[in-house]
Design a protein around this motif. Structure first.
Motif, PDB file in Angstrom:
ATOM      1  N   ASP A 187      23.292  40.877  31.466  1.00  0.00           N
ATOM      2  CA  ASP A 187      22.534  41.973  31.952  1.00  0.00           C
ATOM      3  C   ASP A 187      21.531  41.471  33.197  1.00  0.00           C
ATOM      4  OD1 ASP A 187      19.893  42.747  31.807  1.00  0.00           O
ATOM      5  OD2 ASP A 187      19.638  43.548  29.899  1.00  0.00           O
ATOM      6  N   PRO A 188      21.248  41.645  34.204  1.00  0.00           N
ATOM      7  CA  PRO A 188      20.093  41.058  35.061  1.00  0.00           C
ATOM      8  C   PRO A 188      18.387  40.251  34.695  1.00  0.00           C
ATOM      9  CG  PRO A 188      21.078  42.954  35.652  1.00  0.00           C
ATOM     10  CD  PRO A 188      21.610  42.651  35.039  1.00  0.00           C
ATOM     11  N   GLU A 189      18.674  41.281  34.300  1.00  0.00           N
ATOM     12  CA  GLU A 189      16.493  41.243  33.179  1.00  0.00           C
ATOM     13  C   GLU A 189      16.373  40.607  32.485  1.00  0.00           C
ATOM     14  OE1 GLU A 189      13.752  44.405  32.061  1.00  0.00           O
ATOM     15  OE2 GLU A 189      15.781  44.928  31.990  1.00  0.00           O
ATOM     16  N   LEU A 190      17.509  39.660  31.897  1.00  0.00           N
ATOM     17  CA  LEU A 190      17.407  38.266  31.605  1.00  0.00           C
ATOM     18  C   LEU A 190      18.424  37.532  32.231  1.00  0.00           C
ATOM     19  CD1 LEU A 190      17.680  40.318  27.716  1.00  0.00           C
ATOM     20  CD2 LEU A 190      15.708  39.556  28.532  1.00  0.00           C
ATOM     21  N   ILE A 191      19.564  37.320  32.316  1.00  0.00           N
ATOM     22  CA  ILE A 191      20.126  36.341  32.501  1.00  0.00           C
ATOM     23  C   ILE A 191      20.440  36.298  34.810  1.00  0.00           C
ATOM     24  CG2 ILE A 191      21.950  35.432  33.418  1.00  0.00           C
ATOM     25  CD1 ILE A 191      22.781  36.836  30.649  1.00  0.00           C
ATOM     26  N   GLN A 192      19.273  35.268  35.113  1.00  0.00           N
ATOM     27  CA  GLN A 192      18.721  35.212  36.140  1.00  0.00           C
ATOM     28  C   GLN A 192      19.751  34.058  36.671  1.00  0.00           C
ATOM     29  OE1 GLN A 192      14.566  35.820  36.144  1.00  0.00           O
ATOM     30  NE2 GLN A 192      14.541  37.893  35.915  1.00  0.00           N
ATOM     31  N   SER A 193      20.221  34.418  37.888  1.00  0.00           N
ATOM     32  CA  SER A 193      20.360  33.171  38.662  1.00  0.00           C
ATOM     33  C   SER A 193      19.198  31.857  38.647  1.00  0.00           C
ATOM     34  CB  SER A 193      21.077  32.940  40.310  1.00  0.00           C
ATOM     35  OG  SER A 193      21.854  33.933  39.634  1.00  0.00           O
ATOM     36  N   ASP A 194      19.885  30.829  38.535  1.00  0.00           N
ATOM     37  CA  ASP A 194      18.464  29.345  39.466  1.00  0.00           C
ATOM     38  C   ASP A 194      19.521  28.743  40.121  1.00  0.00           C
ATOM     39  OD1 ASP A 194      16.154  27.918  38.837  1.00  0.00           O
ATOM     40  OD2 ASP A 194      17.264  26.794  36.880  1.00  0.00           O
ATOM     41  N   VAL A 195      17.710  28.228  40.696  1.00  0.00           N
ATOM     42  CA  VAL A 195      18.453  27.825  42.270  1.00  0.00           C
ATOM     43  C   VAL A 195      17.778  26.639  42.405  1.00  0.00           C
ATOM     44  CG1 VAL A 195      18.730  29.762  43.667  1.00  0.00           C
ATOM     45  CG2 VAL A 195      16.706  28.473  43.859  1.00  0.00           C
ATOM     46  N   LEU A 196      18.469  25.522  43.945  1.00  0.00           N
ATOM     47  CA  LEU A 196      17.491  24.156  44.066  1.00  0.00           C
ATOM     48  C   LEU A 196      16.116  24.289  43.297  1.00  0.00           C
ATOM     49  CD1 LEU A 196      19.281  22.901  46.315  1.00  0.00           C
ATOM     50  CD2 LEU A 196      19.687  22.058  44.346  1.00  0.00           C
ATOM     51  N   ALA A 197      15.056  23.097  43.387  1.00  0.00           N
ATOM     52  CA  ALA A 197      13.826  23.272  42.795  1.00  0.00           C
ATOM     53  C   ALA A 197      13.317  24.040  44.152  1.00  0.00           C
ATOM     54  CB  ALA A 197      13.684  22.476  42.100  1.00  0.00           C
ATOM     55  N   GLU A 213      23.654  30.672  46.325  1.00  0.00           N
ATOM     56  CA  GLU A 213      25.261  30.110  46.917  1.00  0.00           C
ATOM     57  C   GLU A 213      25.142  28.136  47.889  1.00  0.00           C
ATOM     58  OE1 GLU A 213      25.868  32.536  49.996  1.00  0.00           O
ATOM     59  OE2 GLU A 213      26.592  34.088  49.025  1.00  0.00           O
ATOM     60  N   ARG A 214      23.964  28.032  48.496  1.00  0.00           N
ATOM     61  CA  ARG A 214      24.119  26.837  48.943  1.00  0.00           C
ATOM     62  C   ARG A 214      23.381  25.700  46.711  1.00  0.00           C
ATOM     63  NH1 ARG A 214      19.788  25.969  52.954  1.00  0.00           N
ATOM     64  NH2 ARG A 214      17.384  27.346  51.666  1.00  0.00           N
ATOM     65  N   ALA A 215      22.671  26.014  46.121  1.00  0.00           N
ATOM     66  CA  ALA A 215      22.876  25.547  44.263  1.00  0.00           C
ATOM     67  C   ALA A 215      24.333  25.504  44.239  1.00  0.00           C
ATOM     68  CB  ALA A 215      22.169  26.252  43.901  1.00  0.00           C
ATOM     69  N   HIS A 216      25.381  26.254  44.682  1.00  0.00           N
ATOM     70  CA  HIS A 216      26.585  25.920  44.315  1.00  0.00           C
ATOM     71  C   HIS A 216      26.917  24.906  45.150  1.00  0.00           C
ATOM     72  CE1 HIS A 216      26.987  30.317  41.793  1.00  0.00           C
ATOM     73  NE2 HIS A 216      26.361  29.872  41.510  1.00  0.00           N
ATOM     74  N   ARG A 217      27.064  24.962  46.011  1.00  0.00           N
ATOM     75  CA  ARG A 217      27.731  23.987  47.320  1.00  0.00           C
ATOM     76  C   ARG A 217      26.790  22.544  46.863  1.00  0.00           C
ATOM     77  NH1 ARG A 217      26.543  27.951  51.369  1.00  0.00           N
ATOM     78  NH2 ARG A 217      24.769  26.561  51.671  1.00  0.00           N
ATOM     79  N   ARG A 218      25.886  22.930  46.118  1.00  0.00           N
ATOM     80  CA  ARG A 218      25.228  21.193  45.817  1.00  0.00           C
ATOM     81  C   ARG A 218      25.700  20.959  45.046  1.00  0.00           C
ATOM     82  NH1 ARG A 218      20.098  20.496  48.985  1.00  0.00           N
ATOM     83  NH2 ARG A 218      21.123  21.129  50.772  1.00  0.00           N
ATOM     84  N   GLY A 219      26.629  21.424  43.830  1.00  0.00           N
ATOM     85  CA  GLY A 219      26.429  21.596  42.409  1.00  0.00           C
ATOM     86  C   GLY A 219      25.765  22.158  41.638  1.00  0.00           C
ATOM     87  N   LYS A 220      25.464  23.153  41.772  1.00  0.00           N
ATOM     88  CA  LYS A 220      23.992  23.662  40.697  1.00  0.00           C
ATOM     89  C   LYS A 220      25.015  24.917  40.291  1.00  0.00           C
ATOM     90  CE  LYS A 220      19.682  24.405  38.635  1.00  0.00           C
ATOM     91  NZ  LYS A 220      17.776  24.241  39.477  1.00  0.00           N
ATOM     92  N   ARG A 221      25.269  25.207  38.618  1.00  0.00           N
ATOM     93  CA  ARG A 221      25.916  26.612  39.151  1.00  0.00           C
ATOM     94  C   ARG A 221      24.744  26.554  37.246  1.00  0.00           C
ATOM     95  NH1 ARG A 221      31.681  27.591  37.418  1.00  0.00           N
ATOM     96  NH2 ARG A 221      30.212  30.215  37.558  1.00  0.00           N
ATOM     97  N   ALA A 222      23.625  27.071  37.835  1.00  0.00           N
ATOM     98  CA  ALA A 222      22.902  27.653  36.212  1.00  0.00           C
ATOM     99  C   ALA A 222      22.361  29.015  36.409  1.00  0.00           C
ATOM    100  CB  ALA A 222      21.700  25.975  36.619  1.00  0.00           C
ATOM    101  N   TRP A 223      21.889  29.327  35.576  1.00  0.00           N
ATOM    102  CA  TRP A 223      20.841  30.884  34.643  1.00  0.00           C
ATOM    103  C   TRP A 223      20.140  30.599  34.199  1.00  0.00           C
ATOM    104  CZ3 TRP A 223      26.349  29.538  35.570  1.00  0.00           C
ATOM    105  CH2 TRP A 223      26.958  30.574  36.098  1.00  0.00           C
ATOM    106  N   THR A 224      19.140  30.938  34.169  1.00  0.00           N
ATOM    107  CA  THR A 224      17.921  31.193  33.012  1.00  0.00           C
ATOM    108  C   THR A 224      17.998  32.223  31.791  1.00  0.00           C
ATOM    109  OG1 THR A 224      16.284  31.768  34.511  1.00  0.00           O
ATOM    110  CG2 THR A 224      16.254  29.825  35.091  1.00  0.00           C
ATOM    111  N   ILE A 225      17.884  32.392  30.912  1.00  0.00           N
ATOM    112  CA  ILE A 225      17.754  33.579  29.560  1.00  0.00           C
ATOM    113  C   ILE A 225      16.037  33.516  29.522  1.00  0.00           C
ATOM    114  CG2 ILE A 225      18.254  34.400  28.118  1.00  0.00           C
ATOM    115  CD1 ILE A 225      20.934  32.873  28.412  1.00  0.00           C
TER     116      ILE A 225
END
Length: 293
Positions: A187-197, A213-225
């Protein structure tokens, strides 16, 4: 807000698959432990995806009724992922011998090569061994056709290998939070992609996927809930509602029902008292935060 990391076995983190099997043969003592090691290795290969779980949504996840949810209809959004909890007080904790243990992180996966299908999880609640190493507790529930999620979770065995005694009701709460996260269904309202700080401000302003995509290339695959859920006094709290979707409406998902002002007209009628005994009612209130008494 800072979150706890999940520490996996460093012995196999850089192994190839053949070396992993050698490591498992040498180190693993059970089928479930071997399955856990394989799952953690695949998680490392997938760049360690994780969810950061914000405190405000934890009570909402715990309140979901799982008694009518088929156990075979719920699975993690990714084959392996970690749930990270904040380094602040939050509702998912227990006490043992006068010490409070807060949930720190959970490794969560669909077990590999097990029948019937099994959802396994490994929890870090802050216990350490005499050498200062993190102690994790590994448990699972089976996905059995015709069984409710609540019934298979009630069969989860409590900890019995010494050290800190983890209460069975705490394990049930953990399992319920995990199952509810599965039912959020991206659910995009609750689960949102996180990126580099360094990109968070620009991503919040534009929503441009290039930052993800830049975060993924840097090795960060993250989401917030639950990052955007607020607790506001005098508001009806937001809550998660269960919906059934798909052919035959047999697949359960959760959606957020937003909170709202209770008795809105009463909020606008704020009585204000004065020292001389006179009273008035203010129909609309504006606060000047820069004024001084």
């Amino acid at each position: 807000m800072d979150f706890w990391n999940f520490e996996t076995e460093k012995g196999f983190a850089k192994c190839n698959e053949a070396e992993l099997e050698e490591w498992i043969d040498a180190m693993s003592t059970s089928i479930s432990q071997a399955s856990q090691s394989r799952s953690e290795w695949k998680w490392v290969q997938a760049k360690r995806p994780y969810y950061d779980l914000y405190p405000a949504i934890i009570p909402l996840l715990e309140k979901v009724d799982l008694s009518d949810v088929p156990s075979d209809q719920v699975a993690p959004q990714l084959p392996q992922l970690v749930i990270r909890f904040p380094k602040v007080d939050h509702p998912l904790f227990f006490e043992y011998q006068g010490k409070v243990y807060h949930m720190r992180s959970i490794f969560f996966a669909q077990a590999i090569n097990q029948r019937p299908p099994v959802v396994q999880f490994s929890i870090d609640y802050g216990e350490t061994d005499p050498q200062g190493r993190t102690v994790t507790l590994c448990r699972h529930w089976s996905k059995r056709e015709g069984s409710s999620l609540q019934s298979v979770q009630e069969a989860i065995e409590p900890k019995s290998n010494g050290g800190v005694d983890v209460p069975p009701d705490f394990l049930m709460r953990v399992a319920k939070v995990l199952a509810s996260i599965c039912m959020l269904a991206n659910d995009p309202e609750l689960i949102q992609s996180d990126v580099l700080a360094s990109d968070r401000t620009r991503f919040a302003e534009t929503g441009d996927n290039k930052y993800v995509e830049r975060a993924h290339r840097r090795g960060k695959r993250a989401w917030t809930i639950g990052k955007t859920i607020e607790k506001i006094p005098h508001y009806r709290r937001s809550h998660l509602a269960k919906f059934w979707i798909g052919p035959g409406r047999v697949t359960p998902i959760l959606r957020l029902r937003k909170g709202g002002i209770v008795c809105r007209e009463k909020v606008l009628e704020v009585p204000t008292g004065y020292l001389d005994g006179q009273f008035s009612e203010v129909k609309a209130v504006g606060l000047n935060l820069n004024s001084r008494a």
